[in-house]
Design a protein around this motif. Structure first.
Motif, PDB file in Angstrom:
ATOM      1  N   GLN A 387      23.080  42.825  40.267  1.00  9.83           N
ATOM      2  CA  GLN A 387      23.842  43.787  41.047  1.00  9.83           C
ATOM      3  C   GLN A 387      24.825  44.532  40.159  1.00  9.83           C
ATOM      4  OE1 GLN A 387      25.861  41.617  44.133  1.00  9.83           O
ATOM      5  NE2 GLN A 387      26.988  40.310  42.731  1.00  9.83           N
ATOM      6  N   ILE A 388      25.167  45.742  40.597  1.00  7.84           N
ATOM      7  CA  ILE A 388      26.200  46.525  39.942  1.00  7.84           C
ATOM      8  C   ILE A 388      27.510  46.208  40.636  1.00  7.84           C
ATOM      9  CG2 ILE A 388      25.746  48.565  41.392  1.00  7.84           C
ATOM     10  CD1 ILE A 388      26.528  50.280  38.952  1.00  7.84           C
ATOM     11  N   SER A 389      28.572  45.998  39.838  1.00  2.00           N
ATOM     12  CA  SER A 389      29.818  45.473  40.375  1.00  2.00           C
ATOM     13  C   SER A 389      31.013  46.304  39.908  1.00  2.00           C
ATOM     14  CB  SER A 389      29.991  44.013  39.935  1.00  2.00           C
ATOM     15  OG  SER A 389      31.177  43.460  40.434  1.00  2.00           O
ATOM     16  N   MET A 390      31.936  46.577  40.814  1.00  3.61           N
ATOM     17  CA  MET A 390      33.169  47.304  40.513  1.00  3.61           C
ATOM     18  C   MET A 390      34.353  46.446  40.904  1.00  3.61           C
ATOM     19  SD  MET A 390      34.443  51.017  41.994  1.00  3.61           S
ATOM     20  CE  MET A 390      34.666  50.420  43.666  1.00  3.61           C
ATOM     21  N   GLN A 391      35.347  46.330  40.013  1.00  9.75           N
ATOM     22  CA  GLN A 391      36.519  45.498  40.294  1.00  9.75           C
ATOM     23  C   GLN A 391      37.800  46.209  39.907  1.00  9.75           C
ATOM     24  OE1 GLN A 391      36.293  41.285  39.425  1.00  9.75           O
ATOM     25  NE2 GLN A 391      38.420  41.205  38.732  1.00  9.75           N
ATOM     26  N   LEU A 392      38.842  46.050  40.744  1.00 10.75           N
ATOM     27  CA  LEU A 392      40.179  46.569  40.480  1.00 10.75           C
ATOM     28  C   LEU A 392      41.134  45.406  40.357  1.00 10.75           C
ATOM     29  CD1 LEU A 392      40.306  49.427  43.164  1.00 10.75           C
ATOM     30  CD2 LEU A 392      39.550  49.589  40.790  1.00 10.75           C
ATOM     31  N   ASN A 393      41.966  45.424  39.303  1.00 15.26           N
ATOM     32  CA  ASN A 393      42.979  44.390  39.090  1.00 15.26           C
ATOM     33  C   ASN A 393      44.367  45.022  39.087  1.00 15.26           C
ATOM     34  OD1 ASN A 393      40.877  42.572  38.689  1.00 15.26           O
ATOM     35  ND2 ASN A 393      40.986  42.698  36.453  1.00 15.26           N
ATOM     36  N   VAL A 394      45.257  44.494  39.910  1.00 16.10           N
ATOM     37  CA  VAL A 394      46.664  44.892  39.910  1.00 16.10           C
ATOM     38  C   VAL A 394      47.458  43.727  39.344  1.00 16.10           C
ATOM     39  CG1 VAL A 394      48.637  45.596  41.309  1.00 16.10           C
ATOM     40  CG2 VAL A 394      46.331  46.373  41.921  1.00 16.10           C
ATOM     41  N   GLU A 395      48.099  43.939  38.189  1.00 16.89           N
ATOM     42  CA  GLU A 395      48.777  42.844  37.502  1.00 16.89           C
ATOM     43  C   GLU A 395      50.159  42.593  38.113  1.00 16.89           C
ATOM     44  OE1 GLU A 395      48.746  43.783  33.364  1.00 16.89           O
ATOM     45  OE2 GLU A 395      46.565  43.696  33.202  1.00 16.89           O
ATOM     46  N   LEU A 396      50.405  41.333  38.475  1.00 19.51           N
ATOM     47  CA  LEU A 396      51.689  40.941  39.030  1.00 19.51           C
ATOM     48  C   LEU A 396      52.694  40.606  37.942  1.00 19.51           C
ATOM     49  CD1 LEU A 396      50.433  38.681  41.969  1.00 19.51           C
ATOM     50  CD2 LEU A 396      50.990  41.120  41.994  1.00 19.51           C
ATOM     51  N   ASN A 397      52.217  40.029  36.845  1.00 21.14           N
ATOM     52  CA  ASN A 397      53.051  39.740  35.679  1.00 21.14           C
ATOM     53  C   ASN A 397      52.138  39.648  34.454  1.00 21.14           C
ATOM     54  OD1 ASN A 397      51.968  37.027  35.702  1.00 21.14           O
ATOM     55  ND2 ASN A 397      53.499  36.502  37.257  1.00 21.14           N
ATOM     56  N   GLN A 398      52.620  39.051  33.386  1.00 20.82           N
ATOM     57  CA  GLN A 398      51.844  38.978  32.150  1.00 20.82           C
ATOM     58  C   GLN A 398      50.539  38.202  32.315  1.00 20.82           C
ATOM     59  OE1 GLN A 398      52.076  40.290  29.199  1.00 20.82           O
ATOM     60  NE2 GLN A 398      54.188  40.875  28.782  1.00 20.82           N
ATOM     61  N   HIS A 399      50.504  37.289  33.266  1.00 18.97           N
ATOM     62  CA  HIS A 399      49.361  36.384  33.351  1.00 18.97           C
ATOM     63  C   HIS A 399      48.615  36.414  34.687  1.00 18.97           C
ATOM     64  CE1 HIS A 399      50.692  34.709  29.563  1.00 18.97           C
ATOM     65  NE2 HIS A 399      51.883  34.447  30.071  1.00 18.97           N
ATOM     66  N   LEU A 400      49.262  36.826  35.769  1.00 21.45           N
ATOM     67  CA  LEU A 400      48.662  36.741  37.097  1.00 21.45           C
ATOM     68  C   LEU A 400      48.314  38.129  37.624  1.00 21.45           C
ATOM     69  CD1 LEU A 400      47.991  34.800  39.482  1.00 21.45           C
ATOM     70  CD2 LEU A 400      50.316  35.259  40.328  1.00 21.45           C
ATOM     71  N   TYR A 401      47.151  38.265  38.254  1.00 25.46           N
ATOM     72  CA  TYR A 401      46.748  39.542  38.841  1.00 25.46           C
ATOM     73  C   TYR A 401      46.024  39.323  40.172  1.00 25.46           C
ATOM     74  CZ  TYR A 401      42.134  38.533  36.723  1.00 25.46           C
ATOM     75  OH  TYR A 401      40.930  37.951  36.358  1.00 25.46           O
ATOM     76  N   ILE A 402      46.101  40.355  41.025  1.00 26.21           N
ATOM     77  CA  ILE A 402      45.336  40.416  42.265  1.00 26.21           C
ATOM     78  C   ILE A 402      44.076  41.217  41.987  1.00 26.21           C
ATOM     79  CG2 ILE A 402      45.298  41.213  44.654  1.00 26.21           C
ATOM     80  CD1 ILE A 402      48.308  40.928  44.711  1.00 26.21           C
ATOM     81  N   ALA A 403      42.924  40.767  42.498  1.00 26.83           N
ATOM     82  CA  ALA A 403      41.651  41.424  42.220  1.00 26.83           C
ATOM     83  C   ALA A 403      40.915  41.751  43.508  1.00 26.83           C
ATOM     84  CB  ALA A 403      40.779  40.536  41.332  1.00 26.83           C
ATOM     85  N   GLY A 404      40.247  42.895  43.502  1.00 24.04           N
ATOM     86  CA  GLY A 404      39.338  43.294  44.576  1.00 24.04           C
ATOM     87  C   GLY A 404      38.026  43.726  43.963  1.00 24.04           C
ATOM     88  N   GLN A 405      36.912  43.229  44.487  1.00 25.21           N
ATOM     89  CA  GLN A 405      35.607  43.494  43.880  1.00 25.21           C
ATOM     90  C   GLN A 405      34.587  43.846  44.951  1.00 25.21           C
ATOM     91  OE1 GLN A 405      32.426  40.473  42.321  1.00 25.21           O
ATOM     92  NE2 GLN A 405      33.924  40.714  40.660  1.00 25.21           N
ATOM     93  N   THR A 406      33.730  44.824  44.658  1.00 27.48           N
ATOM     94  CA  THR A 406      32.587  45.121  45.504  1.00 27.48           C
ATOM     95  C   THR A 406      31.353  45.226  44.624  1.00 27.48           C
ATOM     96  OG1 THR A 406      31.681  46.596  47.203  1.00 27.48           O
ATOM     97  CG2 THR A 406      32.917  47.630  45.425  1.00 27.48           C
ATOM     98  N   SER A 407      30.215  44.737  45.139  1.00 35.54           N
ATOM     99  CA  SER A 407      28.978  44.684  44.361  1.00 35.54           C
ATOM    100  C   SER A 407      27.799  45.031  45.257  1.00 35.54           C
ATOM    101  CB  SER A 407      28.767  43.289  43.755  1.00 35.54           C
ATOM    102  OG  SER A 407      29.899  42.862  43.030  1.00 35.54           O
ATOM    103  N   PHE A 408      26.784  45.686  44.666  1.00 35.80           N
ATOM    104  CA  PHE A 408      25.574  46.060  45.396  1.00 35.80           C
ATOM    105  C   PHE A 408      24.357  45.711  44.553  1.00 35.80           C
ATOM    106  CE2 PHE A 408      28.860  48.428  47.386  1.00 35.80           C
ATOM    107  CZ  PHE A 408      28.434  48.782  48.665  1.00 35.80           C
ATOM    108  N   ALA A 409      23.365  45.083  45.174  1.00 33.22           N
ATOM    109  CA  ALA A 409      22.164  44.657  44.457  1.00 33.22           C
ATOM    110  C   ALA A 409      21.390  45.853  43.916  1.00 33.22           C
ATOM    111  CB  ALA A 409      21.260  43.846  45.386  1.00 33.22           C
ATOM    112  N   ASN A 410      20.856  45.697  42.684  1.00 29.74           N
ATOM    113  CA  ASN A 410      20.012  46.761  42.142  1.00 29.74           C
ATOM    114  C   ASN A 410      18.706  46.262  41.522  1.00 29.74           C
ATOM    115  OD1 ASN A 410      21.171  45.663  39.853  1.00 29.74           O
ATOM    116  ND2 ASN A 410      22.126  47.552  39.148  1.00 29.74           N
TER     117      ASN A 410
END
Length: 509
Positions: A387-410
């Motif tokens: 699958q093809i996958s797209m992810q966004l990361n918003v960094e909370l600090n130097q080490h921790l981040y929030i992630a959102g990902q969407t993927s579609f089979a190819n």
């Protein structure tokens, strides 16, 4: 003479102080909404109408003649509501005379759904258009060709038309992320401008079927509740008006596979000393899948939300609205709850609030190809899935981040399979000189379709990987892990390879 001596002595010190502030850069972008009418092959629906296919694009201008970006397409007319794809764009856009320009490019992606003959999901969509620049937007039209080449039967050439809106954003290199400066330090820099307000909402939503809505098996769904998880991203045009884009996927209540992607605008009313907000929204977009019959897939979305501030930048959100097709063939009432993160970014001027400092926060966007070994099917033989996958990361600090990902089979005979998941990640950089980072993340959310056995759709995906910078904004990433359906079935090791675009933005504190 003594006065000039001190000016000469102190000038270099002032220059050093100014240089400590990260350099502001500007990325030119254009958003696009396009439409093409695809002739569908004769398969399960006799004399099937054309599928109206519309895409939402976000393209970065690499120079004055080329661009690259991503797009999500969905069915909005015809009989394949719930048909969605995700892919990458690469194109050429060049003025030829006055306001006329050529726009030619290729889009590679994956997806499918709604029992369409999409094969493994992999497809190529090429276009060659002629466009015209107006003062605040552009229009283009021309020829396009689409081919679901991995065993799919959808192959067609057609006209297409698009609306493009020029956009841009300011950013700094990713290196100064988490560095904080006094607000006065930005006074004589390009960062001393009016900030922009943005919001990111992570929510659980519910669709209660109020009318005699039938699924694709002609069984009534009235009284049932479809439970969704997803996100919404808001960009404020001024203090009150904003635009938004949101995406949700089903994880309980029906068979896995339902999702919707909506965009629109809204107005915010503030009260209780700006701690409580009432938001009125109106959106539109595409939705379907999971056996839900939305016909062509076009949906309308009126909604009212109440947001209550619970800490600095964080609010609790409760919403109530409706989601339906214009002819009410599919009609639901919606309600949900979520957490919203709000920030004022990329500017140090403010007439209404007093800020004491500004911190540069990291943001990452990745596009990758992912492999699941032996992805279990409901009725078909078990085989690998890509699958093809797209992810966004918003960094909370130097080490921790929030992630959102969407993927579609190819690839892998599961073109209708898709995921929408969120979670947290941790990263460390043990070799600062090499800038090599290691990360670990765990994500959960909705997944289904394509005969992949996820039951009602709730999955958990964990992985560990390495991130190696290739320059100021690009890096290479490689990760491995495991994906598991909590309802049983899918239980596979995974491998992910991709590119990451990263930068930092200024956030007021």
């Amino acid at each position: 003479m003594k006065r000039y001596f001190w000016i000469f002595l102190l000038a270099p010190i002032g220059m050093v102080t100014a240089q400590e502030i990260p350099t502001q850069k500007n990325q030119k972008v254009f958003g696009q909404v396009d439409f093409l009418s695809i002739h569908m092959p004769d398969t399960t629906i006799p004399d099937e109408a054309n599928m109206g296919f519309t895409g939402i694009h976000y393209n970065l201008k690499m120079n004055d003649w080329s661009y690259a970006g991503v797009a999500i397409y969905g069915s909005v007319t015809g009989q394949r509501g719930g048909f969605f794809t995700l892919g990458a764009n690469l194109g050429i856009q060049k003025n030829i005379f006055k306001n006329f320009f050529i726009d030619s490019g290729i889009h590679f992606g994956g997806g499918g759904g709604a029992a369409a003959p999409d094969g493994g999901g992999a497809f190529i969509l090429g276009h060659a258009n002629l466009g015209y620049h107006f003062p605040y937007f552009s229009i283009t039209a021309g020829w396009s060709a689409i081919d679901f080449f991995d065993g799919g039967l959808i192959q067609n050439q057609q006209w297409n038309a698009a609306l493009q809106v020029p956009l841009s954003f300011d950013f700094a290199s990713h290196r100064p992320h988490e560095k904080e400066y006094a607000i006065k330090a930005f006074q004589d820099t390009p960062w001393h401008q009016k900030p922009k307000k943005i919001g990111l909402l992570l929510h659980l939503n519910n669709l209660r079927v109020d009318d005699k809505v039938a699924n694709t098996e002609n069984e009534y769904l009235i009284g049932q509740t479809i439970r969704l998880a997803g996100f919404e991203f808001d960009v404020y045009l001024n203090k009150k008006w904003f635009v938004f884009i949101k995406a949700d996927g089903a994880y309980h209540g029906i068979q896995a596979g339902y999702m919707d992607v909506l965009m629109g605008g809204g107005y915010e009313f503030s009260m209780n000393k700006n701690r409580t907000h009432l938001l009125a929204k109106l959106g539109f977009g595409a939705g379907g899948g999971g056996g839900v019959d939305t016909r062509g897939g076009f949906l309308l979305y009126p909604d009212v939300s109440i947001e209550q501030k619970i800490s600095k930048g964080i609010s609790l959100s409760i919403n109530k609205g409706y989601l339906f097709t214009p002819d009410r063939h599919f009609f639901t009432s919606t309600y949900g709850v979520g957490l919203k993160y709000t920030a004022h970014v990329n500017g140090s001027q403010s007439k209404t609030k007093t800020y004491t400092s500004g911190k540069f926060k990291g943001f990452e966007f990745s596009l990758s190809q992912e492999l699941y070994w032996n992805a279990k099917r409901g009725s078909n033989p078990t085989e690998n899935l890509q699958q093809i996958s797209m992810q966004l990361n918003v960094e909370l600090n130097q080490h921790l981040y929030i992630a959102g990902q969407t993927s579609f089979a190819n690839f892998g005979n599961a073109g209708a399979y898709a995921e929408g998941i969120v979670g947290f990640g941790v990263k460390v950089t043990p070799f600062p000189a090499l800038q090599t980072s290691f990360f670990s993340q765990i994500l959960t959310g909705a997944a289904g379709g394509g005969d992949i056995k996820t039951k009602q759709g709730l999955i958990v995906k964990s992985s560990f990987g390495i991130d190696q910078p290739l320059g100021d904004t690009l890096s290479f990433q490689l990760s491995a892990g495991f994906v598991k359906s909590l309802g049983g079935g899918l239980n596979s090791p995974l491998l992910n390879v991709g590119l990451k675009y990263r930068f930092s933005y200024l956030q007021l504190k």
